[in-house]
Design a protein around this motif. Sequence first.
Motif, PDB file in Angstrom:
ATOM      1  N   TRP A  62       0.829  -1.208   0.000  1.00 18.25           N
ATOM      2  CA  TRP A  62       0.000   0.000   0.000  1.00 18.25           C
ATOM      3  C   TRP A  62       0.862   1.256   0.000  1.00 18.25           C
ATOM      4  N   ARG A  63       1.909   1.274   0.800  1.00 14.89           N
ATOM      5  CA  ARG A  63       2.767   2.453   0.876  1.00 14.89           C
ATOM      6  C   ARG A  63       3.373   2.776  -0.481  1.00 14.89           C
ATOM      7  N   VAL A  64       3.857   1.758  -1.161  1.00 17.43           N
ATOM      8  CA  VAL A  64       4.456   1.972  -2.480  1.00 17.43           C
ATOM      9  C   VAL A  64       3.401   2.462  -3.463  1.00 17.43           C
ATOM     10  N   MET A  65       2.197   1.881  -3.413  1.00 19.68           N
ATOM     11  CA  MET A  65       1.176   2.251  -4.390  1.00 19.68           C
ATOM     12  C   MET A  65       0.725   3.692  -4.234  1.00 19.68           C
ATOM     13  N   ILE A  66       0.562   4.165  -2.995  1.00 19.95           N
ATOM     14  CA  ILE A  66      -0.014   5.499  -2.831  1.00 19.95           C
ATOM     15  C   ILE A  66       1.015   6.592  -2.593  1.00 19.95           C
ATOM     16  N   THR A  67       2.288   6.221  -2.395  1.00 18.88           N
ATOM     17  CA  THR A  67       3.318   7.254  -2.218  1.00 18.88           C
ATOM     18  C   THR A  67       4.458   7.141  -3.217  1.00 18.88           C
ATOM     19  N   GLY A  68       4.623   5.962  -3.845  1.00 20.60           N
ATOM     20  CA  GLY A  68       5.711   5.772  -4.794  1.00 20.60           C
ATOM     21  C   GLY A  68       7.075   5.622  -4.157  1.00 20.60           C
ATOM     22  N   GLU A  69       7.139   5.307  -2.870  1.00 16.65           N
ATOM     23  CA  GLU A  69       8.435   5.205  -2.193  1.00 16.65           C
ATOM     24  C   GLU A  69       9.236   4.014  -2.701  1.00 16.65           C
ATOM     25  N   LYS A  70      10.584   4.152  -2.653  1.00 15.37           N
ATOM     26  CA  LYS A  70      11.461   3.143  -3.248  1.00 15.37           C
ATOM     27  C   LYS A  70      12.600   2.707  -2.343  1.00 15.37           C
ATOM     28  N   GLN A  71      12.859   3.427  -1.248  1.00 16.93           N
ATOM     29  CA  GLN A  71      14.045   3.147  -0.447  1.00 16.93           C
ATOM     30  C   GLN A  71      13.851   1.887   0.389  1.00 16.93           C
ATOM     31  N   GLY A  72      14.963   1.287   0.792  1.00 12.59           N
ATOM     32  CA  GLY A  72      14.937   0.165   1.719  1.00 12.59           C
ATOM     33  C   GLY A  72      14.110  -1.000   1.237  1.00 12.59           C
ATOM     34  N   TYR A  73      13.334  -1.577   2.150  1.00  8.40           N
ATOM     35  CA  TYR A  73      12.559  -2.770   1.811  1.00  8.40           C
ATOM     36  C   TYR A  73      11.457  -2.507   0.803  1.00  8.40           C
ATOM     37  N   TYR A  74      11.146  -1.243   0.523  1.00 12.04           N
ATOM     38  CA  TYR A  74      10.132  -0.960  -0.480  1.00 12.04           C
ATOM     39  C   TYR A  74      10.570  -1.377  -1.892  1.00 12.04           C
ATOM     40  N   VAL A  75      11.857  -1.658  -2.064  1.00 11.88           N
ATOM     41  CA  VAL A  75      12.340  -2.100  -3.367  1.00 11.88           C
ATOM     42  C   VAL A  75      11.659  -3.400  -3.787  1.00 11.88           C
ATOM     43  N   ASP A  76      11.214  -4.207  -2.837  1.00 14.78           N
ATOM     44  CA  ASP A  76      10.596  -5.491  -3.150  1.00 14.78           C
ATOM     45  C   ASP A  76       9.163  -5.370  -3.645  1.00 14.78           C
ATOM     46  N   TYR A  77       8.606  -4.157  -3.660  1.00 11.49           N
ATOM     47  CA  TYR A  77       7.190  -3.998  -3.999  1.00 11.49           C
ATOM     48  C   TYR A  77       6.990  -3.027  -5.167  1.00 11.49           C
ATOM     49  N   GLN A  78       8.034  -2.839  -5.964  1.00  8.32           N
ATOM     50  CA  GLN A  78       7.991  -1.854  -7.034  1.00  8.32           C
ATOM     51  C   GLN A  78       7.295  -2.366  -8.287  1.00  8.32           C
ATOM     52  N   ARG A  79       7.366  -3.653  -8.528  1.00  8.58           N
ATOM     53  CA  ARG A  79       6.916  -4.193  -9.819  1.00  8.58           C
ATOM     54  C   ARG A  79       5.428  -3.974 -10.052  1.00  8.58           C
ATOM     55  N   ALA A  80       4.607  -4.369  -9.090  1.00  4.58           N
ATOM     56  CA  ALA A  80       3.161  -4.296  -9.271  1.00  4.58           C
ATOM     57  C   ALA A  80       2.483  -4.223  -7.903  1.00  4.58           C
ATOM     58  N   PRO A  81       2.521  -3.066  -7.252  1.00  5.50           N
ATOM     59  CA  PRO A  81       1.987  -2.989  -5.888  1.00  5.50           C
ATOM     60  C   PRO A  81       0.497  -3.336  -5.793  1.00  5.50           C
ATOM     61  N   ARG A  82      -0.316  -2.986  -6.796  1.00  7.90           N
ATOM     62  CA  ARG A  82      -1.735  -3.368  -6.735  1.00  7.90           C
ATOM     63  C   ARG A  82      -1.886  -4.884  -6.737  1.00  7.90           C
ATOM     64  N   SER A  83      -1.077  -5.539  -7.556  1.00  8.11           N
ATOM     65  CA  SER A  83      -1.119  -7.006  -7.571  1.00  8.11           C
ATOM     66  C   SER A  83      -0.645  -7.587  -6.242  1.00  8.11           C
ATOM     67  N   ASP A  84       0.328  -6.920  -5.606  1.00 14.85           N
ATOM     68  CA  ASP A  84       0.783  -7.368  -4.286  1.00 14.85           C
ATOM     69  C   ASP A  84      -0.336  -7.233  -3.256  1.00 14.85           C
ATOM     70  N   ILE A  85      -1.091  -6.143  -3.343  1.00 14.00           N
ATOM     71  CA  ILE A  85      -2.232  -5.973  -2.441  1.00 14.00           C
ATOM     72  C   ILE A  85      -3.246  -7.085  -2.678  1.00 14.00           C
ATOM     73  N   ALA A  86      -3.505  -7.382  -3.946  1.00 17.71           N
ATOM     74  CA  ALA A  86      -4.441  -8.458  -4.269  1.00 17.71           C
ATOM     75  C   ALA A  86      -3.962  -9.784  -3.698  1.00 17.71           C
ATOM     76  N   ARG A  87      -2.665 -10.055  -3.793  1.00 14.22           N
ATOM     77  CA  ARG A  87      -2.152 -11.319  -3.276  1.00 14.22           C
ATOM     78  C   ARG A  87      -2.302 -11.383  -1.755  1.00 14.22           C
ATOM     79  N   ALA A  88      -2.020 -10.271  -1.086  1.00 16.07           N
ATOM     80  CA  ALA A  88      -2.179 -10.249   0.361  1.00 16.07           C
ATOM     81  C   ALA A  88      -3.636 -10.483   0.757  1.00 16.07           C
ATOM     82  N   LEU A  89      -4.567  -9.916  -0.006  1.00 17.65           N
ATOM     83  CA  LEU A  89      -5.981 -10.093   0.286  1.00 17.65           C
ATOM     84  C   LEU A  89      -6.451 -11.510  -0.005  1.00 17.65           C
ATOM     85  N   SER A  90      -5.806 -12.183  -0.953  1.00 12.59           N
ATOM     86  CA  SER A  90      -6.273 -13.508  -1.371  1.00 12.59           C
ATOM     87  C   SER A  90      -5.547 -14.656  -0.711  1.00 12.59           C
TER      88      SER A  90
END
Length: 583
Positions: free
Chosen positions: A323-351
């Motif tokens: 969520w943080r990456v999707m709505i803020t575009g942050e890239k530093q630190g561990y956020y590097v792992d969520y750059q490819r498709a944050p909406r899809s990552d949210i979907a995976r977490a929900l499913s």
Amino acid sequence: MNARQFGPSLADYGTRFRLWAPAAKRVDVMLERPHAMNRGEDGWFTADIAGVRAGARYKFRIDDDIDVPDPASEFQPDDVFGPSEVIDHNAFSWRAAGWRGRPWHEAVIVEAHVGTFTKEGTYRAMIDRLDHLVATGITALELMPLADFAGSRNWGYDGVLWYAPDSAYGRPDDLKTLIDEAHLRGLMVMLDVVYNHFGPEGNHLGRYAPSFFTDAHTPWGSAIDYRVSQVRAFAIENAVHWLRDYRFDGLRLDAVNSIVEPGGLSLLHDISAAAGRFAAETGRQIHLVLENGDNRASILDPVQDPPQGKYRAQWNDDYHHAWRVMITGEKQGYYVDYQRAPRSDIARALSSGFVYQGEPSEFRRGKRGEPSGHLAPTAFINFLQNHDQIGNRALGDRLEGSADARMIEAALQILLIAPHIPMLFMGEEWGSTAPFPFFCDFGGDLADAVRKGRRVELAWAYAEYGDEVPDALAASTRDSAVLDWDGRDTSAGRKRLTMVQELLHVRRHEIVPRLVGSSFGKADAADNGLLTADWRMGDGTTLRLLANLSEKSVSHSQAVGTPIWGNELGNSVPPWSVHWRIG
């Protein structure tokens, strides 16, 4: 007599003192005069002293060389370097004597720091705000660590005397009164505990019990050696201490992936089993949860009751990061792992719970996680903010400072109804903008080392913000973190709080009665921003989510089920709108 190994035990004749000091040749209990202790097997020293009652203050003198507090002290009225005080836990009169807790699926958590929850920063002052939590729809108050730390202000993760609630917030009876008042209002109270390290100031164990530690290191100091039976007992007894003597309803174990334990996860199993035995003996509902960067689904089981080696749930960092990456575009630190498709990552977490379920992590430089879709959704505590995700930022700024209000509100409308366990950070319910920067109260060389370390770690922030980066050692930094309760009364605060209350009303009446027996379904994030998800609920109905996480209206197929949240839809879904149906 108290059956636990560590700490003083009150008896009819007086008090028994015990200290595990395998490296000491002589130990004396220092009361009004020294009392020599008898050395027994395996490094235990014992002294039975007549006439010593609750309220007595004492220290241990090691080899006529150094006076130290009891490592299992139950209270330090003069901070970590002062004497320990004998506490009679049986003397407190509980008003909510019949309280047995609430089932896990009813949990709606707010995380809070006692020292900044109110201007006074005390247990007693928190009581006046409990009715607000109940009116909001919160059912569980989770306190950041209370174990005694050096100084008058700290996040709590530098605790060195694990059994003593810090005196900066009040006396033990004040903490018990807070918990009692919460129980009278139907609120569970949970506690964050730290078993992966001791704080850097005020820990004397290395002097008289060096086998407490290994040669390994955690990010915060020497690793604790849980292969040693006495060390393992120290942690297990501590967990039961908080549940028994203070009647906490559960514990959150901090960063368990940093516990250095060759051979696996046996300490976690033993803590869970001990808490489970306590729950069975007392008839209370006890909830144990984890913070675990390794995403080990195999140690989670939200329906194991009482606990028998597993844990109800885990803080789901994956959900926050996406969520943080999707709505803020942050890239530093561990956020590097969520750059490819944050909406899809949210979907995976929900499913299916975790985003990382064994996939390679660029940030961790290796595979991370285990498959988690077979677990119940209530095995995951999802959140948009917490103390780490605010406080580890250079300025300690909240999500309100870097994301559009529409995005935050859409995220809350998903968080608070979806069938995982939702958690808010104190004040998030009205959109608080009070920062929560890191702060502590060390002195001398340690204070200098903390400042130097932060300048290295946050070099980019000092380059960008300069003197705006708060000094973690300054009292003003703690003061800046005090919750802005007046924010509830602004137009924006009233609007946000009303929305959260309405969402939690829907959750209480439409979701909670169906949560037991619920399971994950499917979720999809389309390229146009449309997010859909469904869950099979315990009563056989299907909960459905339809959300547009984009700036443009998008078309959709006919929605199915009875609406429980969101406006009626025509042929399109408006930007940043969320719609829930069940049927």
